[in-house]
Design a protein around this motif. Structure first.
Motif, mmCIF file in Angstrom:
data_model
loop_
_atom_site.group_PDB
_atom_site.id
_atom_site.type_symbol
_atom_site.label_atom_id
_atom_site.label_comp_id
_atom_site.label_asym_id
_atom_site.label_seq_id
_atom_site.Cartn_x
_atom_site.Cartn_y
_atom_site.Cartn_z
ATOM 1 N N VAL A 54 0.860 -1.195 0.000
ATOM 2 C CA VAL A 54 0.000 0.000 0.000
ATOM 3 C C VAL A 54 0.880 1.222 0.000
ATOM 4 C CG1 VAL A 54 -1.820 1.277 1.145
ATOM 5 C CG2 VAL A 54 -1.791 -1.229 1.255
ATOM 6 N N SER A 55 0.600 2.181 -0.903
ATOM 7 C CA SER A 55 1.285 3.473 -0.936
ATOM 8 C C SER A 55 0.230 4.554 -0.774
ATOM 9 C CB SER A 55 2.040 3.658 -2.260
ATOM 10 O OG SER A 55 3.019 2.656 -2.433
ATOM 11 N N VAL A 56 0.377 5.361 0.313
ATOM 12 C CA VAL A 56 -0.583 6.447 0.552
ATOM 13 C C VAL A 56 -0.188 7.626 -0.322
ATOM 14 C CG1 VAL A 56 -1.568 8.018 2.229
ATOM 15 C CG2 VAL A 56 -1.032 5.639 2.890
ATOM 16 N N VAL A 57 -1.086 8.057 -1.165
ATOM 17 C CA VAL A 57 -0.810 9.168 -2.083
ATOM 18 C C VAL A 57 -1.087 10.488 -1.407
ATOM 19 C CG1 VAL A 57 -1.376 10.194 -4.315
ATOM 20 C CG2 VAL A 57 -1.295 7.702 -4.066
ATOM 21 N N ASN A 58 -2.253 10.631 -0.779
ATOM 22 C CA ASN A 58 -2.588 11.835 -0.016
ATOM 23 C C ASN A 58 -3.611 11.438 1.025
ATOM 24 O OD1 ASN A 58 -5.142 11.811 -1.346
ATOM 25 N ND2 ASN A 58 -4.270 12.999 -3.037
ATOM 26 N N SER A 59 -4.236 12.424 1.633
ATOM 27 C CA SER A 59 -5.122 12.136 2.762
ATOM 28 C C SER A 59 -6.395 11.397 2.337
ATOM 29 C CB SER A 59 -5.504 13.440 3.478
ATOM 30 O OG SER A 59 -6.187 14.307 2.572
ATOM 31 N N THR A 60 -6.716 11.354 1.045
ATOM 32 C CA THR A 60 -7.946 10.683 0.613
ATOM 33 C C THR A 60 -7.687 9.627 -0.440
ATOM 34 O OG1 THR A 60 -8.346 12.356 -1.104
ATOM 35 C CG2 THR A 60 -9.335 12.739 1.059
ATOM 36 N N LEU A 61 -6.443 9.338 -0.814
ATOM 37 C CA LEU A 61 -6.147 8.430 -1.910
ATOM 38 C C LEU A 61 -4.946 7.559 -1.550
ATOM 39 C CD1 LEU A 61 -6.781 7.616 -4.876
ATOM 40 C CD2 LEU A 61 -5.110 9.339 -5.588
ATOM 41 N N ALA A 62 -5.105 6.236 -1.885
ATOM 42 C CA ALA A 62 -4.012 5.286 -1.663
ATOM 43 C C ALA A 62 -3.909 4.370 -2.869
ATOM 44 C CB ALA A 62 -4.235 4.483 -0.391
ATOM 45 N N GLU A 63 -2.709 3.861 -3.163
ATOM 46 C CA GLU A 63 -2.485 2.954 -4.272
ATOM 47 C C GLU A 63 -2.058 1.599 -3.718
ATOM 48 O OE1 GLU A 63 -0.085 2.725 -8.546
ATOM 49 O OE2 GLU A 63 0.465 4.236 -7.042
ATOM 50 N N VAL A 64 -2.675 0.513 -4.259
ATOM 51 C CA VAL A 64 -2.436 -0.842 -3.771
ATOM 52 C C VAL A 64 -1.781 -1.653 -4.885
ATOM 53 C CG1 VAL A 64 -3.468 -2.897 -2.750
ATOM 54 C CG2 VAL A 64 -4.457 -0.637 -2.308
ATOM 55 N N HIS A 65 -0.768 -2.448 -4.599
ATOM 56 C CA HIS A 65 -0.100 -3.352 -5.537
ATOM 57 C C HIS A 65 -0.149 -4.764 -4.978
ATOM 58 C CE1 HIS A 65 1.874 -0.306 -8.199
ATOM 59 N NE2 HIS A 65 1.628 0.470 -7.133
ATOM 60 N N TRP A 66 -0.176 -5.771 -5.870
ATOM 61 C CA TRP A 66 -0.144 -7.170 -5.462
ATOM 62 C C TRP A 66 0.452 -8.004 -6.583
ATOM 63 C CZ3 TRP A 66 -4.468 -4.358 -6.598
ATOM 64 C CH2 TRP A 66 -5.166 -4.728 -7.765
#
Length: 1198
Positions: A748-760
């Motif tokens: 999980v990479s948090v982009v900003n206070s309302t958005l996150a990016e998930v990888h698997w």
């Protein structure tokens, strides 16, 4: 003779035999002026003699010989009409072979055995005596070859017997006329009849030509099977040689007829009556022509001139008599006789010698009415001897009319070729000769022509509809026109469907017979006008009929039909439909379309179908009804020509394969016994095809299959006749199972206070055990940093299609703890979840405060209460409050900023302006920044006794059952402030309903902005009682009890804007004029050194009713309508609101507005009517030697 008449009557019925009166008669009429004679009249009795008795021997002929049966009728008067009949009075048939000649004989070009009969009878009909005479019957026997051989056999040897034959074929010869040439004479004007009848075997054909010329086209006729040539109205030009030609296959023969056209005498110039006066000269001319040339002879009073009394004024020169210096004794009747061997002409001419002054025979004051631009003929019939001269005059003093514009006819008529309006007037006709003069007046009126200014127009209408034709007529106002409608130049049908009025013809329920030309005819006594329009009645075509099937083959047939009536709209196409009585009885389907010019169609057919066809015609109007169905046609069965479609293979369980397809319909089966051969095998193996034949179904299930294995599938149709073509294989899969492995290495990479990016990482393909549909992320908030306790964990799901290995999670809550896991998805469902992975979102800006209320307003303070933001999205650092005043024109004042600690929920603002509206902007802040703002407006109170907005919910406990109470109203002239108390849940939207008390009109509804408990009503009627109630919208809807209030009385200054009133503008203009006069007077007085006393009077007698002009807009102050007129202290003036001004308060609200008469805006806040603060005036005015200002002058004169 008849009394008083020249008619001679001979009654042969009672006065003897007709032969007694046979002879030539002539009538003579005589008086003192002379004698006139008639033409010779020949009287002959009619005769119808009998045939002479004669013995007629039977006629025996060989087959093929020619024959003439003579008639030779008796000579009668007039000549008889000849025809041949049998004993049964039936006319004998005639043809090119057998025909009757002009002389009555019956001619046979060649005889046949069927001509044998014993009753050939010639009849003569005498029309004048109405009798028919009959000749003795003639017997004819035609001997055939066989009969002739039998006769010969009795007397001759065998050789001679067999040598006997019928008449041989022969070229033509003429039976009439005889020889090669003949001659024919005919009189001019009669009908020339030339005849040629020929015999021969085969029967000849007759042709006619004219040598050195052509036969006249319009006067030439062929009779009696072209054996007779007739030319009507012959003239000398028709003389010449005519040749008839008889021709058959063996040859031709011709005969020349020389035609000479003779002529009885005919007039070229017939003598005319002469009217002469004594001493004049004259001429009688008598010219005639004929063949031979006629002889001219003269008679006078019925006596040949050779033996008549001699007249010295008369001289005869052949066909002319010349008169010179006639006297009254020269009057006589002269006869001219022109005669030759074929007839004669006789004409009378009266020579009358008279001495008569002019006489006008036309009635006096005759009125002529003529249409403009048409010829006008004014009659002036006259008589006189010598011949008078005629002159025409217009008006009383006009000069003679000349022929440059007018036409003067010899009979005295005046013609105006193109009569105009200025031609109207009185015309005088003057006749003069040497014996005198006569005149006559006539009157001419010129009328406007009748014209059709709106003509009926061409119309195309559908049968059963209504059509209207318009016809507007313009005519002379003195003429009364009659309007008549015609159909095809005849009267309208006597049918109530046809209705007419002044300008229209209306035809309702139009039928086919109504089509045609409709004419509007307008008639007056002088002229007429007409206009026509064509009505075309159209409709959908009649259905076709007489359907016939031909060329019937296994897979095609030809359909033929007869079109129905197109109803005046050409057929554009034919639509052919079919019914399959075997499979879909009663259902008609589209088969084909052909153009409207075709009446046949070649139709392709399918096997094993019981066809019936029908045809519909279509034109621009629409489609006809279907025709009657054709005869049924059953095609032979055949193997299917197509296989099922939409073949699929999908497993419903991990160990099966469901094969489905779209089955053929009965029409596609092509024969009985429809079945399906279903075949399958694994795609990647070497197995043989497994097949099964199933009934007419749409599904087959294969059990015991491995999980999610690709298969090749075929479905083939068959029937009792055979198999359909080999189908193509399609690929399917056996049933799916749930995925076995969870995605790994979730990051999980948090982009900003309302958005996150998930990888698997993706799972192995074999572990999916089905069609990979994608990956699904489950995520949820485990804890919010700003809210320690959460009652319920709500999981959210995001699905990413296909083989993607990353995705974005939007819409996260700032400053919160989240957890997530990832699962793989196939057609069966989800696989196991990955290990939960947690992450934390950073702080964000807060949401707006949940609420903002203004409570406890006072003269100089307002208290604000609020609730913190529902989503702080971090740690609140402080609140920011901004506010600014709003003046009466809704202009914003300076903005004030204020920071409030984050732990506060109430704040009081002090040192505010009284009775002032403020606008507030309020928002919270975190370390990241400012959040959304909430706005509110409120006003400070007027004074301690003023109306205060209610303290909304301050220090009260909300009721369990919501209710609205204490509804009160503070009313002005045209507005009212409504307030109430509310107990119940928060965030309720209110509405105000009001109406005139005691009225049945519906309640008027206004929506309250926000959750306020006050509202301002505007636009009310002064001096009127109103009812009002408060309600809540939504599921908690409830209504308060009603309250009644009354608006204040009407105030003139508040009802209208005085500056826009006409009377005020006029008054101001008058005042301005007076000021100008005053200024001039002041200027004059000043120059003289005097004082103008108006200012003194103004200062001494200040009018308390007058207010000064407003400095800001230049308008005049309002009049006071105070009831108390007591003297004022220190020159002060009574305010216009009937209240007493406070002595020691310079800034009292009395100077700015009116207490209860103040207005309220829509959210209930107070709006004062500011008129500007009055400046303090000195008790005594300053005197000056200068002229007063215009303002003071106005105040003095108002």
């Amino acid at each position: 003779m008849k009394p008083g008449s020249g008619t001679l009557v001979i009654n042969i019925m009672s006065e003897g035999k007709a032969e007694t009166y046979e002879g030539v008669y002539q009538c003579t009429a005589r008086n003192e002026r002379g004698a006139a004679v008639s033409n010779n009249i020949v009287v002959r009795p009619s005769r119808s003699p009998l045939w002479t008795k004669e013995r007629l021997e039977p006629i025996i002929l060989r087959n093929g010989q020619s024959l003439v049966l003579p008639c030779r009728p008796p000579i009668g008067l007039p000549p008889a009409i000849i025809f041949w009949m049998d004993n049964s009075f039936q006319r004998l048939p005639q043809s090119e072979r057998v025909s009757q000649g002009l002389n009555g004989d019956l001619y046979f070009s060649n005889v046949l055995p069927e001509d044998t009969r014993e009753d050939y009878i010639c009849y003569a009909r005498f029309n004048h005596t109405q009798t028919i005479q009959q000749k003795q019957p003639i017997s004819l026997k035609v001997i055939s070859v066989d009969e002739l051989n039998e006769t010969i056999a009795a007397n001759l040897s065998d050789t001679e017997f067999y040598g006997a034959k019928s008449s041989k074929e022969r070229p033509p010869t003429f039976l009439t006329p005889e020889g090669n040439e003949s001659h024919k004479e005919e009189l001019r004007g009669n009908v020339l009849s030339l005849e040629c009848i020929a015999e021969g075997l085969p029967t000849p054909v007759i042709y006619w030509i004219k040598e050195d010329g052509t036969l006249p086209v319009n006067r030439t006729f062929y009779r009696n099977f072209k054996k007779t040539l007739q030319i009507t109205h012959v003239s000398e030009a028709d003389s010449g040689n005519y040749q008839c030609i008889a021709k058959n296959t063996l040859g031709a023969v011709h005969h020349t007829i020389s035609v000479t056209v003779k002529a009885a005498p005919y007039w070229i110039v017939a003598p005319q009556n002469l009217v002469l006066s004594p001493g004049e000269n004259g001429t009688l001319i008598c010219r005639a022509n004929g063949n031979p040339k006629p002889r001219i002879s003269w008679l006078t009073n019925g006596v040949p001139v050779e033996i008549a009394l001699d007249d010295p004024s008369r001289k005869i020169d052949g066909d002319t008599i010349m008169f010179s210096n006639v006297q009254e004794s020269s009057s006589a009747v002269y006869q001219c006789n022109a005669s030759n061997k074929y007839g004669y002409l006789l004409a009378n001419a009266f020579v009358n010698v008279l001495a008569e002054p002019p006489r006008i025979l036309t009635s006096a004051n005759t009125l002529y009415q003529v249409i403009a631009n048409r010829p006008a003929l004014l009659d002036c019939a006259f008589f006189g001897s010598p011949m008078p001269t005629i002159e025409w005059f217009k008006g009383t003093k006009g000069s003679a009319l000349h022929e440059d514009i007018y036409i003067l006819h010899d009979n005295g008529t005046l013609e105006i070729p193109v009569a105009q309006k200025d031609s109207t007037g009185t015309y005088t006709c003057v006749a003069r000769n040497k014996l005198g003069m006569a005149k006559n007046e006539v009157h001419l009126e010129i009328k406007d022509p009748t014209r059709i200014i709106k003509q009926p127009e061409y119309a195309v209408v559908q049968r059963g509809s209504t059509v209207s034709f318009e016809c507007k007529v313009k005519h002379d106002h003195t003429l009364i026109p009659t309007i008549m409608w015609l159909k095809d130049n005849g009267e309208l049908p006597n049918d109530e469907r046809f209705s007419t009025d002044k300008d229209h013809l209306v035809v309702s329920d139009v039928k086919d017979d109504d089509g045609g030309t409709y004419t509007c005819a307008a008639n007056t006594t002088l002229d007429s006008a007409s206009a026509s329009a064509v009505l075309r009645v159209v409709d959908v075509p009649n259905p076709p009929f007489d359907l016939e099937l031909t060329n019937q083959l296994d897979k095609s047939v030809q359909l033929t039909w007869t079109p129905g009536d197109d109803n005046n709209s050409p057929i554009t196409k034919f639509i052919i439909e079919y019914e399959d009585a075997m499979h879909e009885a009663g259902l008609w389907r589209h088969q084909a379309e052909v153009s409207g010019t075709q009446t046949t169609a070649q139709l392709k057919l399918s096997p094993y179908v019981n066809y019936s066809f029908r045809v519909m015609a279509e034109n621009s109007i629409g489609r006809s009804m279907p025709s009657d169905a054709s005869e049924p046609y059953l095609t032979k069965a055949a193997e299917p020509d197509q296989n099922p479609t939409a073949v699929e293979g999908l497993g419903t369980e991990p160990d099966n394969l469901v094969i489905t397809w779209k089955p053929l319909n009965g029409f596609q089966s092509n024969g009985p016994g429809l079945q399906y051969k279903v075949s399958w095998r694994q795609k990647d193996g070497d197995d043989e095809w497994t097949s099964v034949v199933v009934a007419n179904v749409s599904k087959y299930i294969v059990s015991g299959t491995p999980t999610f294995v690709p298969y090749l599938i075929k479905v083939q149709a068959l029937n009792d006749v055979g198999f359909a073509p080999e189908p193509a294989a399609v690929m399917g899969h056996s049933g799916e199972d749930l995925p076995m492995v969870a995605p790994g290495n979730v990051r999980v990479s948090v982009v900003n206070s309302t958005l996150a990016e998930v990888h698997w990482d993706p799972v192995p393909p074999k572990s999916v055990r089905g069609h990979l549909q994608g990956y699904r992320i489950y995520y949820w908030m485990t804890q919010s940093s700003s809210k320690r306790h959460r009652r319920h964990i709500e999981k959210k799901i995001l699905t990413f299609q296909g083989s993607k290995t990353h995705g974005m999670l939007p819409g996260l809550q700032p400053y919160s703890h989240y957890a997530l896991n990832v699962r793989v998805v196939n057609g069966k469902g989800e696989g196991p979840a990955s290990t939960d992975r947690g992450f934390h979102t950073p702080e964000g800006v807060p949401s707006a405060p949940s609420s903002l209320k203004i409570v406890n307003p006072t003269l100089d303070s307002l208290t604000l209460e609020w609730e913190p933001p529902s989503h702080p999205n971090g740690i609140l650092t402080e609140y920011i409050l901004k506010y600014q005043p709003i003046n009466s024109t809704h202009e914003l004042g300076p903005l004030v900023d204020l920071k409030i600690p984050a732990n506060k929920t109430r704040w009081t603002l002090k040192n505010l302006n009284f009775s002032t509206r403020y606008k507030f902007y309020f928002y919270a802040q975190t370390s990241v920044g400012s959040g959304s703002q909430i706005t509110e407006e409120a006003i400070t109170t007027v004074d301690e006794a003023g109306i205060l907005p209610p303290d909304v919910g301050a220090g009260k406990v909300r009721a369990v059952n919501p209710r609205i109470s204490n509804v009160t109203a503070a009313a002005a002239e045209t507005c009212a402030n409504i307030s109430w108390e509310y107990e119940g849940p928060e965030h309720v939207k209110f509405y105000v309903e009001y109406g005139v008390a005691g009225s049945k009109e519906e309640w008027r509804k206004e929506i309250v902005n926000g959750s306020r408990s006050f509202f301002g009503l505007k636009g009310l009627m002064p001096g009127t009682a109103y009812k009002v109630r408060i309600g809540a919208e939504g599921d908690s809807g409830f209504v308060s009890s009603e309250d009644v209030f009354e608006t204040g009385p009407a105030m003139a200054s508040r009802q209208v804007d005085i500056a826009t009133q006409g009377w005020f503008i006029g008054l101001m203009c008058a005042v301005a004029l007076l000021i100008l006069i005053l200024l001039i007077v002041c200027f004059i007085r000043r120059n003289k050194g005097g004082k103008y006393p108006v200012k003194e009077k103004e200062d001494a007698h200040a009018d308390p009713e007058i207010q000064p002009m407003k400095e800001d807009d230049g308008t005049f102050g309002e009049y006071s309508d105070a009831e108390d007129h007591k003297p004022l202290k220190k020159g002060s003036r009574t305010p216009s609101d009937r209240t007493v001004k406070k002595e020691d308060s310079d800034d009292s609200l009395v100077d700015y507005g009116e207490g209860v008469n103040g207005q309220f805006n829509e959210d209930g806040s107070f709006i004062g009517q500011y008129s500007g603060k009055k400046e303090k005036e000195p008790a005594e005015g300053n005197e000056s030697s200068e002229a007063p200002s215009p303002v003071n002058a106005m105040n003095s004169f108002v």
